[in-house]
Each structure stands twice: as structure tokens, then as C-alpha cells.
Design a protein around this motif. Structure first.
Motif, PDB file in Angstrom:
ATOM      1  N   ALA A 141      43.842 136.392   4.850  1.00  0.00           N
ATOM      2  CA  ALA A 141      43.281 136.761   3.549  1.00  0.00           C
ATOM      3  C   ALA A 141      44.028 135.940   2.510  1.00  0.00           C
ATOM      4  O   ALA A 141      45.011 135.256   2.824  1.00  0.00           O
ATOM      5  CB  ALA A 141      43.411 138.246   3.298  1.00  0.00           C
ATOM      6  N   LEU A 142      43.568 135.994   1.260  1.00  0.00           N
ATOM      7  CA  LEU A 142      44.076 135.034   0.281  1.00  0.00           C
ATOM      8  C   LEU A 142      44.196 135.673  -1.093  1.00  0.00           C
ATOM      9  O   LEU A 142      43.337 136.453  -1.503  1.00  0.00           O
ATOM     10  CB  LEU A 142      43.128 133.830   0.213  1.00  0.00           C
ATOM     11  CG  LEU A 142      43.527 132.672  -0.706  1.00  0.00           C
ATOM     12  CD1 LEU A 142      44.794 131.995  -0.206  1.00  0.00           C
ATOM     13  CD2 LEU A 142      42.389 131.663  -0.800  1.00  0.00           C
ATOM     14  N   ILE A 143      45.287 135.307  -1.789  1.00  0.00           N
ATOM     15  CA  ILE A 143      45.450 135.651  -3.205  1.00  0.00           C
ATOM     16  C   ILE A 143      45.406 134.357  -3.996  1.00  0.00           C
ATOM     17  O   ILE A 143      46.113 133.395  -3.690  1.00  0.00           O
ATOM     18  CB  ILE A 143      46.786 136.378  -3.466  1.00  0.00           C
ATOM     19  CG1 ILE A 143      46.851 137.698  -2.705  1.00  0.00           C
ATOM     20  CG2 ILE A 143      46.983 136.635  -4.967  1.00  0.00           C
ATOM     21  CD1 ILE A 143      48.190 138.397  -2.789  1.00  0.00           C
ATOM     22  N   ILE A 186      52.462 141.807  -0.729  1.00  0.00           N
ATOM     23  CA  ILE A 186      52.871 140.970  -1.861  1.00  0.00           C
ATOM     24  C   ILE A 186      52.676 141.733  -3.168  1.00  0.00           C
ATOM     25  O   ILE A 186      51.679 142.441  -3.355  1.00  0.00           O
ATOM     26  CB  ILE A 186      52.047 139.676  -1.867  1.00  0.00           C
ATOM     27  CG1 ILE A 186      52.278 138.918  -0.539  1.00  0.00           C
ATOM     28  CG2 ILE A 186      52.376 138.796  -3.056  1.00  0.00           C
ATOM     29  CD1 ILE A 186      51.309 137.785  -0.312  1.00  0.00           C
ATOM     30  N   GLU A 187      53.646 141.587  -4.071  1.00  0.00           N
ATOM     31  CA  GLU A 187      53.519 142.207  -5.396  1.00  0.00           C
ATOM     32  C   GLU A 187      52.473 141.451  -6.209  1.00  0.00           C
ATOM     33  O   GLU A 187      52.434 140.222  -6.239  1.00  0.00           O
ATOM     34  CB  GLU A 187      54.857 142.168  -6.132  1.00  0.00           C
ATOM     35  CG  GLU A 187      54.801 142.884  -7.487  1.00  0.00           C
ATOM     36  CD  GLU A 187      56.145 142.922  -8.176  1.00  0.00           C
ATOM     37  OE1 GLU A 187      56.210 143.411  -9.322  1.00  0.00           O
ATOM     38  OE2 GLU A 187      57.127 142.441  -7.580  1.00  0.00           O
ATOM     39  N   PRO A 243      48.435 132.913   0.832  1.00  0.00           N
ATOM     40  CA  PRO A 243      47.781 133.544   1.972  1.00  0.00           C
ATOM     41  C   PRO A 243      48.637 134.682   2.536  1.00  0.00           C
ATOM     42  O   PRO A 243      49.862 134.711   2.365  1.00  0.00           O
ATOM     43  CB  PRO A 243      47.650 132.405   2.966  1.00  0.00           C
ATOM     44  CG  PRO A 243      48.801 131.504   2.655  1.00  0.00           C
ATOM     45  CD  PRO A 243      49.063 131.613   1.183  1.00  0.00           C
ATOM     46  N   PHE A 244      47.994 135.633   3.199  1.00  0.00           N
ATOM     47  CA  PHE A 244      48.730 136.713   3.880  1.00  0.00           C
ATOM     48  C   PHE A 244      47.922 137.164   5.081  1.00  0.00           C
ATOM     49  O   PHE A 244      46.723 136.911   5.186  1.00  0.00           O
ATOM     50  CB  PHE A 244      49.032 137.872   2.933  1.00  0.00           C
ATOM     51  CG  PHE A 244      47.810 138.566   2.392  1.00  0.00           C
ATOM     52  CD1 PHE A 244      47.295 139.700   3.015  1.00  0.00           C
ATOM     53  CD2 PHE A 244      47.177 138.105   1.248  1.00  0.00           C
ATOM     54  CE1 PHE A 244      46.175 140.335   2.511  1.00  0.00           C
ATOM     55  CE2 PHE A 244      46.062 138.733   0.745  1.00  0.00           C
ATOM     56  CZ  PHE A 244      45.547 139.862   1.377  1.00  0.00           C
ATOM     57  N   LEU A 295      49.579 143.519   7.549  1.00  0.00           N
ATOM     58  CA  LEU A 295      49.753 144.379   6.382  1.00  0.00           C
ATOM     59  C   LEU A 295      49.283 145.805   6.653  1.00  0.00           C
ATOM     60  O   LEU A 295      49.982 146.774   6.338  1.00  0.00           O
ATOM     61  CB  LEU A 295      48.989 143.784   5.190  1.00  0.00           C
ATOM     62  CG  LEU A 295      48.916 144.659   3.937  1.00  0.00           C
ATOM     63  CD1 LEU A 295      50.299 144.783   3.288  1.00  0.00           C
ATOM     64  CD2 LEU A 295      47.920 144.091   2.941  1.00  0.00           C
ATOM     65  N   LEU A 296      48.103 145.950   7.282  1.00  0.00           N
ATOM     66  CA  LEU A 296      47.498 147.273   7.437  1.00  0.00           C
ATOM     67  C   LEU A 296      48.010 148.025   8.659  1.00  0.00           C
ATOM     68  O   LEU A 296      48.162 149.255   8.623  1.00  0.00           O
ATOM     69  CB  LEU A 296      45.969 147.142   7.519  1.00  0.00           C
ATOM     70  CG  LEU A 296      45.266 146.575   6.277  1.00  0.00           C
ATOM     71  CD1 LEU A 296      43.761 146.528   6.491  1.00  0.00           C
ATOM     72  CD2 LEU A 296      45.580 147.417   5.042  1.00  0.00           C
TER      73      LEU A 296
END
Length: 890
Positions: free
Chosen positions: A443-445, A475-476, A459-460, A465-466
Motif C-alpha cells: 500500500a502507499l502513502i 506510520i504516523e 510504501p508500507f 500492519l493489520l
């Protein structure tokens, strides 16, 4: 009629060659512009998602061109470019960005307006306008009615003039209705009253005047209305699209005439339109009063000879950005910033009033920028605008300062409030926030990073995460962050299966777990009536090696649900349902000859000879009832062993005799013969100077003399020597010969042209060759246009002599015989001084008629003179014993 042709000497080269065609070459250039993906943020609907998913994974995991095009059309990913998706995935996979990152091509914007104000800024960098500003008010003159309709009510102050019609209704002592036209002297001729002068009166004054006269003289009540109004001529000049003189209704106003001319150009003023009457300015109309306030008080009614003049535009200012009506406005007098905002309809709430920017051209020397704090009311009232000023009203903020955005394969996409210390886990709490088939590995910010707000991609791993609680992936979030969650089909092609053959809707279908052959066939609409139920095929492809293997099962058992045959499908399987006709060939019979419908017919196992004849529409009248020929093929060891022929008595077969009406075998062929000497009714056409001209039916072997006798013989005025005989078969033969001649000439011209081009030494020689080529091409063109007549030379003097001569030929179907009337003239053509037709003299010879035509010219070739007779034969000066001076004409 006789023709004497005299040929002039001329030269025509047969060695000419066609002009050289200059070769043309060019390169085909292809350009592709990268799509611009910058749509509004919305949730991706299933149809859009399906279009994108279908086009992925065709380039080894990267976005395909088709997927990029689907992204461009989708409102899903605001501000996210395809290369950013790929780059973010490379960062996550620890891969350096490669050469596959492409720059987006910008398409030039089309200039839809080219006003004077546009030209002020055309030589400068982008003025920062969000859109091209239109000049205010000019849309009024686009597609508008030119003149008022005739059925509008007439104003009471309308001035009566010559050409107007007045409708008069009388009742009381006299009941009448009149339509009176105002004459050129300004009067109307009123019955029972006399002439009344009304020109120069208003409509109200005219009604009172005529009513008074009617009551005083004839004692009747009266009602007056206006009929057809007169036309007047006015002039529209100055900066208008179509200046000139215009005929308009006498009810027309200044606005109507200006609309008729197409309105002002973009350098024409809307604020100082002048109406001139008798060389004086009657009024000056400001169209801003009409457009902004609805004030029409200066839109005066026109009179004959009025002049409407549109001067050039005055000072212009542009209001761009957060105004209610951004546009280019014309100034009439000293205008402040406050006045300009009033012209633009005011400022909208999102306008940033602390800094309004004015771009100004100073003293034709330089361009400057002035920042104005519009929160100060006095500043607004005192800041005077100048010609070519551009006022830009920016927004308070471009985006929300305390928001983040979530897009993509989530249940609740959109804008979220950003709170202190908020992280990804606060928005994406667990898997319930996701839609099915989410891509968990990536996924991407997308983050605008201060101080210059360059785009930063973060990216993450959504799965870690889940499901693993990874701190590094939680990520903040920062203001204006955009979080993108992708479908797992975004980077690979969605699995599918294919069904082909005898199903109602063959094609590709999405693969699902536990999908069976029966399920797939039912999804495809079921089987057709021609489906072969014994077997079907499944082609299974190995995903890693792409090697296909074949499996065969029973289709009937699969449709019954038998698990041994109702195979559970895998992705990329291809199911093929065959047709019964692939295993049982469609057998046929054929029939030819004297039947209504010749050709092939489907075979049936109990089909007899009479059945086949019935299927062919029955026998023709010309069919020979005695015998027909039946041909059968004897096949042995898979090959045609022999051909057997049998004679069938058609009459007995149709009567039901089993010995003749036999059963037929597949591929039998029946030939029905024709009655010997049978022929259809044939006729010839006999026209001209016979007693009974018309169409005559002929029998086989009938001759020309016979038909002439049947037609009553030749008429007294018949000119038998000039008979015109045409035959269809001869016409076809002559046409074929003519086409062969044209073809040979074309081939000869082509071959000689190549040789002549190669041997041409000088430009002059090449030009001569070109001229000769053009002459030959013209000749070939004329030959192509020529059509054969099919004429046969026949010599007739009388019917008795014809019977004893070789010219009494057997007639054919569609022969045409025309016996002309005896001519009374001889025509002389060619190289004589006066080509013309002359009265025939029985004792005259060729030289007499040439003398009547003025004699031979200097260019005449005596050796080429010939006489074309009316029967189609010709006498030439080149024939032995010829002497045209003594040749008698008849």
C-alpha cells in the motif's frame, strides 16, 4: 445519307511513353501521450474495478497500458500517477527506480478565446489564471433572433409611415373590413371617406383621427389594428462582425440591429454604442446597464437611415479566481477595485482578501505586481485600476489543513480528520475496513513534504500492519497525506476460464473456487441443440511452464452432475463443446437440368427420385419426360471406387413406378434432360419503312426475306440500300475485340514508354515523349469509351433479289432490322472549306459535292478520301480503279 470524309495530314507517334510519376516517400511518425490521472476522489465501482483488474499483470507485474487507460477514466486515484504506484512498489521491494519511469506529456491547451485582453498577456509566462477569461457580455449576440416577430403588439407611440398596413373594422350603419396601406405620400385611401394623411402620426393619434372621421362622415363605429409593418434600412458600422446596411422591421431597436450584424467584435465596445440620426448622436447605450441591471431605457426604436456605430473598446481589466463572475470587463470611467468587484458580482467566501494581486503593465515599459489587502475597505475604494490590469483573487487555502485522505479498495474511502499523533492503525483498524481481494503486500502513502511540498512516496506492508501489528508499518500521518489501498488484481491478471463451441454465449468467464464444467456451461447460457453430448475437451495450462494438456470427458454425464466427468476447473482452463455435425457429415443430393430450382438438397434416408424432383420445384415445360440420368458414387475402402450411371424414366418415376422411383443414396446426382430442339420463343425487331413494323416471332431457320414478306414488304419510300442490321452475338464479339485492342495498346504503350524514358538524352526529347504519351492516353481513353454496335453489312435492293442472294441470312433471337426512308442529302466532312450537307442530285458524283463544299483545303490528302455509304460499306481512294471525280453517288 452519304458521308464524304477528307483526311488532313497529321503525325502521331506510336513510340510515345507515359509521364514519369515522381516517387513519394514519407515516414509515419507515432506519438503517444501519457495519461493524466487526476480525477476526483470517489470509491471505485465494480465495473471500473473490473476494467482495471482485467488489464493488469501483462508486463510482468507492472501496470499495463490498458490498466493505465482504465485508471485515467476512473475517478478513483486523485493525484496519483501510474509511475508513482510503480515507484512506491519498487521502494517497498528495495528496487531502485529504473528507466521505465516515464514523464507525463502535457497536451497543449486550446485557445478558445482571443480577445484584446488575451493579447496583453500572450507574450508573458502563465498569468496564473485557473481558466481562460472570457470577455463579459459578448455571448448576448450569439444565436439570437435578428428582428422582432411581426405578431408582437404595436406600441402606442409607434410612428406610422409609408408601407405600413392598417386593418379597419366598421360596424353600425356600415359593416365592412378593410386593409389599408399607407402610400408613399403618407395617406390612406379610405372607402366612402377619401384620402386621409396619417404619416408622422403615432399609432394612438392615428386611431383617434380615423375614428373621428368615420363617425363624422359615415356614422359608424370603428376598430383599428396594425397589419404588416414596413421595413426600414439602417447602417451598422464600426467594430462589428458584419458591418453594412440592414433592412429591419420598423419596430426594431438598436439592440435588434446590432444582433443582426453579429454583434461587436472582441475589440468593439459594449459600453459606448452610439445611435446617430440626421448626423447627430441621438443616444449612447451602455450594454452593461442592460446586462447587469436590466435597464433598456436607451434602447431606442430605430428610424429609416439611422446609423449605429460601435467604437473600439475602452480600458480592460480582468477579474480571475474567486469572484462570482470571473471575466474581462470594459471600464467606462475611473474604476476602483471595489467597483470592479461589483462588476464581477462580488467575491465568493473562499477568497483570500488579505492578499489580492494586481498584475499591471506600467508605462509600456515593464510588468509589475501589486499586492492589495482588500480587508481594508478604504483601500478597495481608493485603488484605481488601469487598462490591462489583471486582478487575481486566490483561495484561502488549497486544501484542508487538518485532513488525510483514504482511497482505493476500502469500504469507506474519503476524507478523515487528522488528530494529534494519528497513525495508519487509527484509520485502518482491522481487515473489516477493507473490501474483498485487497492486495496486502503493498500500500502507499503520498505525502506533500514541506518546505517546498515535493511529493514523497511512503510504501508500507498492509498485511503486516493489520495482522502482525508491525510498528514499522504503522506510520504516523501528516496533514494532506493520501493513503492508497490497492486490489490484489491491480498487479496481476484476474484468473479466468474459457468455454467455446456449442454453448449459447461462448467466451471468457471469471474463475472462482469450486467452479465445475456444468457451472461454466450454465453461466454460458446452456448448450445449443447441436451440442455433441458424448464427449467434450478440457485444455489445462500449467501456470509456470504454460504447457497445455488435453482431457476428454462425457458431456451428458457432466451435465448430470457425475463427479467423474463434471470436472472442477482451474484457472486458465479452456472447455470446448463440439457440434454433432463434426462427427455426422451433412449428406446431400443434387439435381440439375430442366427443373425449377437446380442445386443441392439435404439427404433423407427415405428420399426417392420423385421426392427430389418435388424438392427442386418440379419439372420445367422443357423437361424430357422419357429419360433422366442418375449418377451414384460407389465407395470402397474409404475411396471412390467407381461412378455408376443409370437411366430413369421420369414419367414413370413421377407416376410411382417403384422400378423407376427408386430410393436415393447420399450424394446421388440427377440430371433432367431437355426436349430435343426445344427452344424458347424467339423474336426479331423490324422497324422503319415496312408496311407493318414491330416485333415478329420467328421459327428455327427462318430467313430475312421471310420476315420482310410477313411485314407486308417494303414501303414506297423505303431505302433498302441503307438497311441497318444489328445482332446481339456480333455486338458481344465486336466488343470483346475492341477490348482486346485497347489492352494490346496499353501494354505496347507501357513497354515502349519505359524504353523511351531510358533512351531520352535531353529535356526537349523528354518533353516530346511526354506529349506523345498524353496523345496516346487520350486515344486509349476514347477507345475505352467506345461501344460496339453489332452491325452486319447486308445488301438489299428488293425482296425477290434478296431471296436469291447470300444476304438472305438465317435470323437469330433479338436481331434488329431497320429500313430507313430514302435520304435527300449528302454530307461532306473533313478538310474542305465548308463542311456541310447538300441536297442529293441523282446524276451528281463525288467531285460535285466537294465543289459545293468549297473544294479541298491545302492540308487535304486526296489519297485518303473515302465515301461511307448508308448500308455501312465504304469506298476508298486507295482501292483499285478509284476515281472520286467520276464516282457516282446513290
Amino acid at each position: 445519307m452519304l458521308f464524304i470524309m477528307l483526311a488532313a495530314l497529321s503525325a502521331f507517334s506510336l513510340n510515345a511513353r507515359p509521364a514519369e510519376a515522381s516517387p513519394q516517400s514519407g515516414a509515419v511518425q507515432q506519438a503517444a501521450a501519457a495519461p493524466n490521472i487526476a480525477a476526483e476522489v470517489q470509491r471505485l465501482n465494480p465495473g471500473q474495478r473490473g476494467a482495471i483488474e482485467k488489464e493488469l499483470s501483462k508486463t510482468g507485474g507492472a501496470l499495463t497500458p490498458e490498466a493505465i487507460e482504465a485508471l485515467r477514466k476512473s475517478p478513483e486515484f486523485k493525484g496519483l500517477k501510474p509511475e508513482e504506484i510503480i515507484k512506491g512498489k519498487q521502494i517497498l521491494d528495495k528496487v531502485e527506480p529504473g528507466a521505465e519511469e516515464k514523464k507525463q506529456a502535457k497536451e497543449p491547451q486550446e485557445d478558445r478565446w482571443q480577445s484584446l485582453f488575451d493579447r496583453y498577456f500572450s507574450a508573458s509566462p502563465d498569468a496564473g489564471l485557473t481558466e481562460r477569461l472570457k470577455p463579459f457580455g459578448y455571448d448576448l449576440f450569439v444565436e439570437t433572433a435578428l428582428t422582432p416577430p411581426q405578431d408582437l403588439p404595436v406600441a402606442s407611440d409607434y410612428m406610422i409611415g409609408p408601407g405600413d398596413e392598417i386593418n379597419v373594422l366598421l360596424w353600425g350603419r356600415i359593416n365592412e373590413q378593410y386593409v389599408l396601406t399607407v402610400n408613399r405620400d403618407g395617406s390612406i385611401q379610405f372607402p366612402n371617406i377619401g384620402p386621409l394623411s396619417v404619416a408622422g402620426m403615432t399609432f394612438d393619434e392615428t386611431k383617434r383621427y380615423i375614428s373621428g372621421q368615420a363617425k363624422k362622415i359615415i356614422g359608424a363605429e370603428i376598430n383599428l389594428t396594425m397589419g404588416r409593418l414596413r421595413s426600414i434600412q439602417v447602417f451598422v458600422l464600426g467594430e462589428v462582425k458584419k458591418p453594412g446596411a440592414y433592412s429591419v422591421s420598423a419596430m426594431a431597436t438598436l439592440t435588434n440591429a446590432l444582433m443582426a450584424s453579429g454583434g461587436p467584435t472582441f475589440i468593439g465596445s459594449l459600453r459606448r454604442v452610439e445611435l446617430k440620426r440626421t448626423n447627430k448622436t441621438t443616444t449612447v447605450m451602455d450594454f452593461y446597464d442592460l446586462l447587469l441591471k436590466g435597464n433598456k431605457s436607451r434602447d431606442l426604436r430605430l428610424q429609416n437611415g439611422d446609423v449605429i456605430f460601435v467604437p473600439t473598446v475602452g480600458p480592460l481589466v480582468g477579474i480571475a479566481g474567486n469572484a462570482k463572475r470571473p471575466a474581462v470587463y470594459e471600464l467606462r470611467e475611473a474604476t476602483t477595485l471595489s467597483d470592479a468587484f461589483e462588476l464581477a458580482g462580488g467575491i465568493i467566501p473562499t477568497a483570500y482578501m488579505q492578499r489580492i494581486q494586481v498584475e499591471r503593465v506600467e508605462k509600456n515599459e515593464r510588468r509589475i505586481v501589486i499586492d492589495v489587502n482588500a480587508k481594508d475597505a478604504e483601500t478597495l475604494k481608493n485603488f484605481i485600476l488601469l487598462d490591462a490590469d489583471l486582478v487575481k483573487v486566490t483561495s484561502i487555502v488549497d486544501k484542508d489543513v487538518n485532513a488525510v485522505y483514504v482511497y482505493g479498495n476500502v469500504k469507506r474511502p474519503g476524507k478523515y480528520e487528522l488528530k494529534a499523533g494519528m497513525r495508519l492503525k487509527d484509520i485502518l483498524k482491522d481487515e473489516t475496513a477493507l473490501l474483498p481481494e485487497t492486495h496486502l503486500e503493498y500500500a502507499l502513502i503520498k505525502r506533500p513534504a514541506p518546505p517546498v511540498y515535493e511529493t514523497r512516496l511512503i510504501p508500507f506492508n498492509l498485511g503486516r500492519l493489520l495482522f502482525e501489528g508491525s510498528k514499522s508499518d504503522d506510520i504516523e500521518l501528516k496533514p494532506q497525506d493520501s493513503v492508497y489501498i490497492f486490489s490484489k488484481w491491480f498487479f496481476k491478471e484476474k484468473p479466468y476460464v474459457v468455454v467455446e463451441g456449442e454453448v449459447r454465449t461462448s467466451g471468457q468467464y471469471p474463475f472462482e473456487q469450486n467452479l465445475t464444467v456444468k457451472d461454466l456451461v450454465l453461466q454460458a447460457g446452456g448448450l445449443t441443440n447441436n451440442a455433441y453430448l458424448d464427449e467434450f475437451e478440457v485444455y489445462r495450462t500449467n501456470p509456470s511452464t504454460r504447457e497445455a494438456t488435453l482431457k476428454r470427458f462425457s458431456l451428458s454425464k457432466a451435465m448430470e452432475g457425475d463427479s467423474a466427468h463434471n470436472l472442477e476447473l482451474q484457472a486458465m482452463d479452456r472447455v470446448v463443446v463440439h457440434s454433432v455435425w463434426e462427427f455426422t457429415p451433412r449428406q446431400s443430393l443434387s439435381i440439375y437440368g430442366e427443373v425449377s430450382k437446380k442445386g443441392q438438397f439435404p439427404y433423407a434416408s427415405n428420399m426417392t427420385v420423385s421426392d427430389l424432383i418435388f424438392a427442386a420445384g418440379g419439372l420445367l415445360e422443357s423437361a424430357y419426360p422419357g429419360e433422366a440420368e442418375l449418377t451414384s458414387a460407389v465407395i470402397k475402402d474409404g475411396k471412390v471406387f467407381s461412378i455408376e450411371t443409370r437411366v430413369i424414366d421420369i414419367k414413370e418415376a413421377l407416376g410411382g413406378d417403384p422400378a423407376q422411383n427408386i430410393l436415393l443414396k447420399p450424394y446421388d446426382s440427377l440430371f433432367v434432360k431437355k426436349i430435343p430442339d426445344w427452344r424458347e420463343t424467339e423474336h426479331v425487331v423490324l422497324l422503319g419503312e415496312v408496311k407493318f413494323p414491330g416485333n415478329y416471332t420467328i421459327k428455327r431457320g427462318e430467313r430475312l426475306s421471310s420476315v420482310l414478306k410477313r411485314a407486308g414488304g417494303l414501303a414506297p419510300n423505303a431505302y433498302a440500300e441503307g438497311v441497318l442490321f444489328t445482332r446481339k452475338s456480333l455486338k458481344e464479339l465486336q466488343q470483346k475485340s475492341l477490348e482486346d485492342v485497347v489492352s494490346r495498346l496499353e501494354q505496347e504503350l507501357l513497354s515502349r514508354s519505359i524504353e523511351s524514358v531510358e533512351t531520352a538524352l535531353t529535356p526537349e526529347a523528354a518533353m516530346q515523349e511526354k506529349t506523345a504519351i498524353e496523345q496516346k492516353n487520350a486515344l486509349i481513353k476514347k477507345l475505352k469509351e467506345a461501344t460496339a454496335k453489332g452491325r452486319l453489312y447486308i445488301k438489299i435492293s428488293d425482296i425477290e433479289r434478296l431471296e436469291r442472294s447470300s444476304y438472305d441470312i438465317e435470323l437469330e433471337h433479338l436481331d434488329a432490322i431497320t429500313i430507313p426512308a430514302r435520304p435527300g442529302s449528302v454530307t461532306v466532312l473533313g478538310s474542305v472549306f465548308n463542311p456541310n450537307s447538300f441536297v442529293f442530285a441523282p446524276k451528281g458524283d463525288a467531285s460535285d459535292y466537294i465543289d459545293l463544299a468549297g473544294g479541298l483545303t491545302r492540308n487535304a490528302d486526296e489519297g485518303s478520301i473515302y465515301i461511307l455509304k448508308a448500308d455501312g460499306s465504304a469506298l476508298s481512294a486507295r482501292q483499285e480503279g478509284w476515281g472520286f471525280m467520276s464516282t457516282r453517288l446513290n
